[in-house]
Enzyme design. Structure first.
Site, PDB file in Angstrom:
ATOM      1  N   HIS A  47      -3.565  -1.259   3.411  1.00 50.33           N
ATOM      2  CA  HIS A  47      -2.553  -0.334   3.930  1.00 50.33           C
ATOM      3  C   HIS A  47      -2.394  -0.499   5.443  1.00 50.33           C
ATOM      4  O   HIS A  47      -1.272  -0.546   5.958  1.00 50.33           O
ATOM      5  CB  HIS A  47      -2.952   1.098   3.565  1.00 50.33           C
ATOM      6  CG  HIS A  47      -1.938   2.126   3.925  1.00 50.33           C
ATOM      7  ND1 HIS A  47      -2.133   3.023   4.949  1.00 50.33           N
ATOM      8  CD2 HIS A  47      -0.718   2.410   3.394  1.00 50.33           C
ATOM      9  CE1 HIS A  47      -1.077   3.820   5.027  1.00 50.33           C
ATOM     10  NE2 HIS A  47      -0.206   3.466   4.099  1.00 50.33           N
ATOM     11  N   ASP A  89       2.918   2.828   1.633  1.00 49.11           N
ATOM     12  CA  ASP A  89       2.281   4.049   1.152  1.00 49.11           C
ATOM     13  C   ASP A  89       2.190   4.068  -0.373  1.00 49.11           C
ATOM     14  O   ASP A  89       1.170   4.461  -0.948  1.00 49.11           O
ATOM     15  CB  ASP A  89       3.041   5.282   1.652  1.00 49.11           C
ATOM     16  CG  ASP A  89       2.902   5.505   3.150  1.00 49.11           C
ATOM     17  OD1 ASP A  89       2.125   4.776   3.807  1.00 49.11           O
ATOM     18  OD2 ASP A  89       3.575   6.423   3.670  1.00 49.11           O
TER      19      ASP A  89
END
Length: 121
Positions: A47, A89
């Protein structure tokens, strides 16, 4: 933005979203260094790398459109930067859900001093 990311995490894990991951391992939360400690921490590493590739907006503050459809997270079709943040996300939230079995409470509030030998994105 971080609130939206937290909603995605909650939907995919059934946990309290960001609160379950904000200070986990070497990569979950602000910053990151060292080798990911487990698959959950690797979700955060990936991420962070994804956010690092986003151009044109601030990933932590940008508000994007998304929805939940039949248990899936669907990102809206807006400008590139916002769609990219949403995808970062979305992928991380799915990763957390798929790796809940690796979540280890001993890595919550993990000492950053123990995080060495950084991986490259």
């Amino acid at each position: 933005n971080l609130y939206q990311f937290g909603e995605m995490i909650s939907k995919k894990t059934g946990t309290f979203g960001l609160f379950s991951y904000v200070y986990y391992g070497c990569y979950c939360g602000l910053g990151g260094k060292g080798k990911p400690l487990d698959a959950t921490d690797r979700c955060c590493f990936v991420h962070d790398c994804c956010y690092g590739r986003v151009n044109g907006c601030n990933p932590k503050l940008s508000i994007y459109s998304y929805s939940f459809q039949n248990g899936d997270i669907v990102c809206g079709d807006e400008e590139d930067c916002l769609r990219d943040v949403c995808e970062c996300d979305r992928v991380a939230a799915i990763c957390f859900g798929e790796n809940m079995n690796t979540y280890n409470k001993k890595y919550v509030l993990y000492s950053f001093k123990e995080c060495n030998e950084s991986d490259q994105c």
